[in-house]
Every structure is written in C-alpha cells, then in structure tokens.
Design a protein around this motif. Structure first.
Motif, PDB file in Angstrom:
ATOM      1  N   SER A   1      76.154  58.903   6.949  1.00  0.00           N
ATOM      2  CA  SER A   1      76.365  59.993   6.082  1.00  0.00           C
ATOM      3  C   SER A   1      75.259  60.709   7.335  1.00  0.00           C
ATOM      4  CB  SER A   1      76.742  59.981   4.574  1.00  0.00           C
ATOM      5  OG  SER A   1      77.101  62.088   4.899  1.00  0.00           O
ATOM      6  N   PRO A   2      75.813  61.818   7.383  1.00  0.00           N
ATOM      7  CA  PRO A   2      74.449  62.604   7.983  1.00  0.00           C
ATOM      8  C   PRO A   2      74.102  63.374   7.025  1.00  0.00           C
ATOM      9  CG  PRO A   2      76.863  63.481   8.841  1.00  0.00           C
ATOM     10  CD  PRO A   2      76.947  62.274   8.099  1.00  0.00           C
ATOM     11  N   THR A   3      74.119  63.211   5.304  1.00  0.00           N
ATOM     12  CA  THR A   3      73.668  63.989   4.769  1.00  0.00           C
ATOM     13  C   THR A   3      72.654  62.611   3.962  1.00  0.00           C
ATOM     14  OG1 THR A   3      75.380  63.027   2.636  1.00  0.00           O
ATOM     15  CG2 THR A   3      75.758  65.560   3.092  1.00  0.00           C
ATOM     16  N   ASP A   4      73.429  61.737   4.732  1.00  0.00           N
ATOM     17  CA  ASP A   4      72.119  60.650   4.252  1.00  0.00           C
ATOM     18  C   ASP A   4      70.392  61.147   5.224  1.00  0.00           C
ATOM     19  OD1 ASP A   4      73.728  59.490   2.604  1.00  0.00           O
ATOM     20  OD2 ASP A   4      74.230  57.688   4.569  1.00  0.00           O
ATOM     21  N   VAL A   5      70.632  61.262   6.211  1.00  0.00           N
ATOM     22  CA  VAL A   5      69.386  61.954   7.219  1.00  0.00           C
ATOM     23  C   VAL A   5      69.121  63.616   6.652  1.00  0.00           C
ATOM     24  CG1 VAL A   5      69.814  59.835   8.162  1.00  0.00           C
ATOM     25  CG2 VAL A   5      70.945  62.025   8.673  1.00  0.00           C
ATOM     26  N   GLU A   6      69.889  64.116   6.146  1.00  0.00           N
ATOM     27  CA  GLU A   6      69.562  65.224   5.383  1.00  0.00           C
ATOM     28  C   GLU A   6      69.528  66.307   6.864  1.00  0.00           C
ATOM     29  OE1 GLU A   6      65.784  66.343   2.950  1.00  0.00           O
ATOM     30  OE2 GLU A   6      66.099  65.152   2.577  1.00  0.00           O
ATOM     31  N   TRP A   7      70.505  65.776   7.418  1.00  0.00           N
ATOM     32  CA  TRP A   7      70.571  66.951   9.133  1.00  0.00           C
ATOM     33  C   TRP A   7      71.113  68.348   7.784  1.00  0.00           C
ATOM     34  CZ3 TRP A   7      76.897  68.882  10.733  1.00  0.00           C
ATOM     35  CH2 TRP A   7      76.374  69.237  11.391  1.00  0.00           C
ATOM     36  N   ARG A   8      70.411  68.957   8.718  1.00  0.00           N
ATOM     37  CA  ARG A   8      70.603  70.548   8.346  1.00  0.00           C
ATOM     38  C   ARG A   8      71.177  71.456   9.954  1.00  0.00           C
ATOM     39  NH1 ARG A   8      65.701  68.475   8.741  1.00  0.00           N
ATOM     40  NH2 ARG A   8      65.384  69.609  11.013  1.00  0.00           N
ATOM     41  N   PRO A   9      72.173  71.162   9.993  1.00  0.00           N
ATOM     42  CA  PRO A   9      73.021  72.430  10.616  1.00  0.00           C
ATOM     43  C   PRO A   9      72.585  74.235  10.401  1.00  0.00           C
ATOM     44  CG  PRO A   9      75.000  71.752   8.961  1.00  0.00           C
ATOM     45  CD  PRO A   9      73.738  71.013   8.726  1.00  0.00           C
ATOM     46  N   GLU A  10      72.266  75.004  11.609  1.00  0.00           N
ATOM     47  CA  GLU A  10      72.037  75.934  11.123  1.00  0.00           C
ATOM     48  C   GLU A  10      73.202  76.569  12.075  1.00  0.00           C
ATOM     49  OE1 GLU A  10      67.433  77.085  12.807  1.00  0.00           O
ATOM     50  OE2 GLU A  10      66.787  74.661  11.524  1.00  0.00           O
ATOM     51  N   ALA A  11      74.527  77.381  11.241  1.00  0.00           N
ATOM     52  CA  ALA A  11      75.057  78.130  11.715  1.00  0.00           C
ATOM     53  C   ALA A  11      74.575  79.151  11.986  1.00  0.00           C
ATOM     54  CB  ALA A  11      76.058  77.710  10.315  1.00  0.00           C
TER      55      ALA A  11
END
Length: 189
Positions: free
Chosen positions: A91-101
């Motif tokens: 999951s993107p949250t597993d790798v702490e994806w931080r989208p900067e909207a």
C-alpha cells in the motif's frame, strides 16, 4: 459624352496580396491568443495532466480539491509487483507516500504562465498539441523503501537472482501514482 468605364477588375500587385494575407494571418493569431488567454484566465490550461489525470480547465481551488481526492484514491489501493511466481503487493501508506497536493497544484497551475510571453505561448502550445504531464510532488519514504528492497533482495538472492534496486525504486514511485492500477514487473538479473 463620357467614356464608359471598363468592367474588367484591375489586378492587385503581388506585394499587396502578400501584405493582405500576412495581415489576415497575424490578425487571426492575435484573435486566437486573446481567446486562449481569456479561456484559461484563472484556470489550469487545457492539456495539463497530473500523473496522467486530466486537470485542464479547473480553477486553482478545484485543482487542489481534485488532487486531494486523487491522492486519497491512490493511497487506498495497493500496488503489485510480480516476477515469475512471486507477487508482492504494498500500500502507498506502507511506504509512507506523502503526496503534496498543494505543491503539485502549484506546478500544474503554472503551466502556460511563464514569466515571458514567448515562454507562456510555448508551454500553452505544447499543452494543446501534445499535453503536459506534471508529476506528483512528494514521494515515498526513502528509508522505508530501502528496507523493503532489502527484504526483497534477500528473497531473490535465495533464488540466485539479483534485484535491480535503482529500477525497482523508480517502479515503486511510478506504480504509486499510476491509476487505474496495473501490475509492474520486478527487475532482476
């Protein structure tokens, strides 16, 4: 008595024809520019996408809202990678994806709004003709991705294969922003 005038039209010189055609072309271009700048005033330029998602025609506020919704969709669906019989999903949250909207919205909104007139026209033309794809700002946590790749490396080493870390790191980042989701192949040698 006055002589009758000939009804045969006089010929127009070639330089006059050239000048009239050039004036018509320039006038048409100016009109199109005025329309283009008017249509895009306060909106993202048509032909602009973020991670392949069309955002053209949105106001800046609508763009931020749309990117926040898009980030939520991307964060809530796992991405999968395969090699032979092995399948890894994260999951993107597993790798702490931080989208900067907000930062991504700023970049998308700036397309076609360069400091110079020629720069703005070039960007707008590129957007209309081939489209301009803006990449998401932000990304996964490098340390967490590194640990994930360490685990995968051990799995592949047990099978006498070597994981291509650099390519895999790129694929993880690319997979996270790809929607609809697709399965990516794990690069090994």
């Amino acid at each position: 008595m006055q002589a009758a005038q000939s009804s045969v039209p006089r010929s127009v010189s070639s330089s006059t024809k050239t000048l009239l055609i050039a004036g018509a072309v320039v006038g048409t271009l100016i009109f199109l520019l005025i329309v283009e700048f008017g249509v895009s005033a306060g909106r993202v330029h048509h032909g602009v996408t973020v991670g392949g998602h069309d955002v053209g025609g949105l106001t800046f506020t609508e763009l931020q809202d749309e990117l926040a919704r898009r980030a939520e969709i991307l964060n809530n669906e796992p991405v999968c990678f395969v090699r032979d019989v092995l399948r890894f999903c994260i999951s993107p949250t597993d790798v702490e994806w931080r989208p900067e909207a907000r930062a991504t919205a700023d970049l998308a909104y700036q397309v076609g709004r360069a400091d110079s007139l020629w720069g703005a026209l070039g960007e707008r033309t590129r957007a209309w003709v081939g489209g301009v794809n803006v990449q998401w700002e932000g990304g996964p946590n490098a340390a967490i991705v590194g640990r994930l790749l360490d685990r995968w490396e051990r799995i592949f080493a047990a099978r006498d294969l070597e994981l291509k870390r650099g390519i895999m790191r790129y694929r993880i980042r690319r997979a996270i922003i790809t929607y609809p989701r697709q399965t990516f192949r794990i690069p090994v040698q």
